[in-house]
Scaffold this motif. Structure first.
Motif, PDB file in Angstrom:
ATOM      1  N   GLU A   1      -1.916  10.477  16.536  1.00 42.46           N
ATOM      2  CA  GLU A   1      -1.325   9.143  16.528  1.00 42.46           C
ATOM      3  C   GLU A   1      -2.105   8.158  15.669  1.00 42.46           C
ATOM      4  OE1 GLU A   1      -1.285   8.244  20.666  1.00 42.46           O
ATOM      5  OE2 GLU A   1       0.575   9.358  21.058  1.00 42.46           O
ATOM      6  N   THR A   2      -3.327   8.519  15.298  1.00 45.33           N
ATOM      7  CA  THR A   2      -4.171   7.624  14.497  1.00 45.33           C
ATOM      8  C   THR A   2      -4.749   8.373  13.302  1.00 45.33           C
ATOM      9  OG1 THR A   2      -6.242   8.157  15.655  1.00 45.33           O
ATOM     10  CG2 THR A   2      -4.840   6.423  16.624  1.00 45.33           C
ATOM     11  N   TYR A   3      -5.297   7.616  12.362  1.00 48.49           N
ATOM     12  CA  TYR A   3      -5.892   8.247  11.178  1.00 48.49           C
ATOM     13  C   TYR A   3      -7.142   9.042  11.554  1.00 48.49           C
ATOM     14  CZ  TYR A   3      -7.557   8.849   6.399  1.00 48.49           C
ATOM     15  OH  TYR A   3      -7.982   9.389   5.199  1.00 48.49           O
ATOM     16  N   ASP A   4      -7.928   8.531  12.493  1.00 45.13           N
ATOM     17  CA  ASP A   4      -9.127   9.264  12.923  1.00 45.13           C
ATOM     18  C   ASP A   4      -8.746  10.593  13.568  1.00 45.13           C
ATOM     19  OD1 ASP A   4     -10.864   7.347  11.984  1.00 45.13           O
ATOM     20  OD2 ASP A   4     -11.130   6.348  13.917  1.00 45.13           O
ATOM     21  N   GLN A   5      -7.703  10.583  14.377  1.00 46.26           N
ATOM     22  CA  GLN A   5      -7.234  11.834  14.967  1.00 46.26           C
ATOM     23  C   GLN A   5      -6.746  12.787  13.881  1.00 46.26           C
ATOM     24  OE1 GLN A   5      -4.232  10.614  17.828  1.00 46.26           O
ATOM     25  NE2 GLN A   5      -5.638  11.013  19.527  1.00 46.26           N
ATOM     26  N   PHE A   6      -6.064  12.241  12.883  1.00 46.04           N
ATOM     27  CA  PHE A   6      -5.585  13.066  11.771  1.00 46.04           C
ATOM     28  C   PHE A   6      -6.758  13.746  11.074  1.00 46.04           C
ATOM     29  CE2 PHE A   6      -5.010  13.304   7.148  1.00 46.04           C
ATOM     30  CZ  PHE A   6      -4.020  14.270   7.082  1.00 46.04           C
TER      31      PHE A   6
END
Length: 275
Positions: free
Chosen positions: A194-199
């Motif tokens: 759901e977020t860029y860090d998770q990506f």
């Protein structure tokens, strides 16, 4: 025909005729009728082969000539198929065959409208598991007839690590590591982020696909650029017909659309007897 489809048809027929057709069985005997299935609005057909199977199970002496089959585009007034045989057999299969063909054609038509918005050769439209209970095999076939692609059929087919899986496993990295050690090498592993860090975390794992869930266009583009083709990317969440073109222009590999099956209008089709 797939045994699962026969099971759906037989269950539907039993639901519609639990004992007798009190009208038809008391009115008719061995009369013969001929009629035709006709499109009452423009669309893409699906479930024509299933319609034919309904009548095979009701009375295998009923004859059906298909003029426009699954995946065909029809306009108002187009004849889909001609049917002839015992009047009471045709009447007993009429509603079940129409219910299935109308709903499947509605799904195929809606799928085609989404597919038609895409102007590149990369992005494909996927369905989801948001299907009518016990009708999934038919609804997913309809998506294919409309030009879409099936996502996993069931929870047994492909790994999809979602937000609650991640919370339970503590991290994306840990979740992928655990799964990778337990499933066969040919089983695809997808991770929802759901977020860029998770990506970025998912990108560093041995997953095969990353689902970009409810991301705006700017963040979707950023993920696509960072990915540089390393993983397959799927965009998901609130995918309306108004958004689909812009999302596809980010060049994600897939866009999953729950609305293909969970909120669709049936295509208007009728069965008319000749005078």
């Amino acid at each position: 025909m797939d045994e699962r489809i026969d099971k759906i048809i037989l269950s539907a027929l039993e639901e519609d005729i639990p004992s007798i057709d009190i009208t038809t069985d008391n009115l008719l005997t061995d009369e013969i009728s001929e009629g035709y299935f006709i499109a009452k609005e423009d669309g893409i057909l699906s479930g024509v082969s299933v319609m034919k199977r309904v009548f095979e199970l009701v009375d295998d002496t009923v004859y059906i000539k298909i003029l426009n089959g699954d995946g065909a585009a029809v306009e108002v007034g187009d004849v889909i198929a001609i049917i002839s045989g015992k009047s009471k057999s045709i009447l007993k299969g009429e509603r079940v065959s129409l219910n299935i063909m109308q709903r499947m054609s509605g799904i195929a038509t809606k799928t085609k409208s989404f597919v038609s918005e895409i102007e590149n050769d990369i992005t494909k439209i996927l369905d989801t598991r948001k299907t009518t209970p016990n009708m999934r095999i038919l609804e997913k076939k309809a998506v294919v007839d409309g030009g879409g692609i099936n996502h996993r059929y069931s929870l047994s087919d492909q790994v999809l690590i979602k937000d609650n899986h991640i919370k339970a496993a503590k991290t994306i990295t840990n979740a992928v590591k655990i799964i990778k050690e337990k499933v066969d090498a040919n089983v695809k592993i997808e991770v929802e982020v759901e977020t860029y860090d998770q990506f970025l975390e998912a990108l560093s794992t041995e997953c095969d696909i990353i689902m970009l869930d409810n991301m705006d266009l700017e963040l979707t583009k950023r993920c696509v650029n960072t990915n540089s083709g390393r993983k397959k990317l799927e965009a998901s969440g609130n995918m309306t017909i108004d958004r689909i073109k812009a999302v596809s222009e980010t060049l994600v590999d897939f866009i999953s659309v729950g609305a293909l099956t969970h909120s669709v209008n049936s295509l208007d089709i009728s069965l008319k007897f000749n005078k």
